[in-house]
Design an enzyme around this catalytic site. Structure first.
Site, PDB file in Angstrom:
ATOM      1  N   ASP A   1      50.073 -29.857-101.098  1.00  0.00           N
ATOM      2  CA  ASP A   1      49.900 -30.204-102.466  1.00  0.00           C
ATOM      3  C   ASP A   1      48.512 -32.039-102.940  1.00  0.00           C
ATOM      4  O   ASP A   1      49.376 -32.825-102.870  1.00  0.00           O
ATOM      5  CB  ASP A   1      50.861 -30.379-103.170  1.00  0.00           C
ATOM      6  CG  ASP A   1      51.413 -29.428-103.372  1.00  0.00           C
ATOM      7  OD1 ASP A   1      50.921 -28.067-102.992  1.00  0.00           O
ATOM      8  OD2 ASP A   1      52.842 -29.658-103.358  1.00  0.00           O
TER       9      ASP A   1
ATOM     10  N   GLU B   1      48.289 -21.897-110.415  1.00  0.00           N
ATOM     11  CA  GLU B   1      49.013 -23.278-110.544  1.00  0.00           C
ATOM     12  C   GLU B   1      47.836 -24.111-109.139  1.00  0.00           C
ATOM     13  O   GLU B   1      46.480 -23.506-109.239  1.00  0.00           O
ATOM     14  CB  GLU B   1      50.409 -23.168-110.091  1.00  0.00           C
ATOM     15  CG  GLU B   1      49.850 -22.900-107.708  1.00  0.00           C
ATOM     16  CD  GLU B   1      51.481 -23.014-107.405  1.00  0.00           C
ATOM     17  OE1 GLU B   1      52.694 -22.538-108.339  1.00  0.00           O
ATOM     18  OE2 GLU B   1      51.458 -22.630-106.165  1.00  0.00           O
TER      19      GLU B   1
END
Length: 315
Positions: free
Chosen positions: A14, A194
């Site tokens: 991420d 997402e």
């Protein structure tokens, strides 16, 4: 032979890289232990690899945000530094582990590697369900919050939502849904939209996002709207029916996604920052597999001004 990419930073998922007006690049990401937020900075992208990491916030031992600290992002909003992140409650509070909510911390020091970080609390979206992966951007003087959240009335794990902000840690209005998992490539393993990231270029606002399970099925999609449109009108957004970035089986780069964009060192080009795995046979629970690595590559553009992501394995 194309240049095969190597990880910039290993075991950091991420990834978020931000180039500030001070000339430094700032990096943060999920750490494998999911127990803290770390920052590093350097005056070049390559320099981030060896830059010392500074832990700026640790999760408490118990409470509503004491497990699984995920996907921090560093932003400079309205004169201060903010890190937005998701965290889950202690297992004694919730029966299920994955009950993330979103939070913010703030630092008013000019250098976010120094000074004190203040916990600003939960970023309340008005919907008390699983949510994560927040980012922010400013357009036409309005600060926006963009994130992923579950709607119990919609099949799947998370959809993408947008709302204006009253402060850098509070929303100013109700969220609107921009996208939900609907195409085959978005629902492999999990029904997921997402990890959104925003890029403004060529008279458009682009939102990249990630979909499906976080194995080799993980892939990236794209939304876009004219920069003169009402961004809170879902009809203003167009969604690509096909993924724009996906696994490269030929060169062994699997599940690229949860990206961010940053400015190239020439000050004009755009760099695509993402994580990916280099193998598919994961032993044990994929959640605790640390081998999602940070990659960086140039983003290119076609004649119509649309981004060209290319292959996840090559420059």
């Amino acid at each position: 032979m194309a240049d095969i990419l190597k990880p910039l930073i290993e075991q950091r998922a991420d990834p978020h890289i931000y180039r500030h007006s001070d000339g430094y690049y700032y990096f943060t990401a999920s750490v494998p232990q999911y127990d803290r937020i770390e920052l590093r900075r350097a005056d070049s992208i390559a320099g981030l690899a060896g830059a010392p990491a500074v832990d700026v916030w640790h999760k408490p031992d118990t409470g509503p945000y004491s497990e699984l600290v995920w996907a921090p992002e560093l932003h400079f909003n309205q004169g201060a530094w903010y890190v937005y992140f998701a965290a889950a409650p202690s297992r004694e509070i919730k029966d299920q582990l994955f009950q993330h909510r979103m939070y913010a911390i703030r630092n008013t020091n000019a250098n976010p590697m120094e000074g004190e970080w203040e916990f600003m609390g939960q970023v309340d979206t008005g919907i008390d369900t699983f949510c994560l992966d927040a980012t922010t951007f400013t357009h036409d003087g309005v600060l926006y919050y963009l994130w992923a959240q579950k709607d119990v009335a919609i099949e799947g794990n998370s959809n993408l939502y947008l709302a204006p902000m009253a402060t850098p840690w509070q929303l100013a209005g109700p969220p609107v849904m921009l996208s939900k998992p609907e195409f085959d490539w978005e629902i492999r393993g999990f029904w997921v939209n997402e990890g959104p990231s925003v890029l403004k270029r060529n008279g458009k606002i682009f939102i990249s996002y990630s979909a499906s399970a976080t194995d080799e099925n993980y892939a990236m999609g794209l939304l876009w709207a004219d920069d003169t449109a009402d961004l809170l009108d879902p009809a203003a957004w167009t969604k690509s029916p096909e993924p724009v970035f996906a696994t490269c089986y030929e060169h062994g780069i699997y599940g690229p996604g949860h990206n961010s964009f940053t400015t190239a060192e020439d000050g004009d080009g755009v760099l695509l920052v993402y994580h990916a795995r280099t193998y598919t046979e994961i032993v044990g629970d994929p959640l605790w597999n640390p081998d999602r690595h940070t990659f960086v590559k140039p983003l290119r553009w076609d004649a119509q001004g649309m981004p060209v992501f290319g292959r996840s394995s090559t420059l």
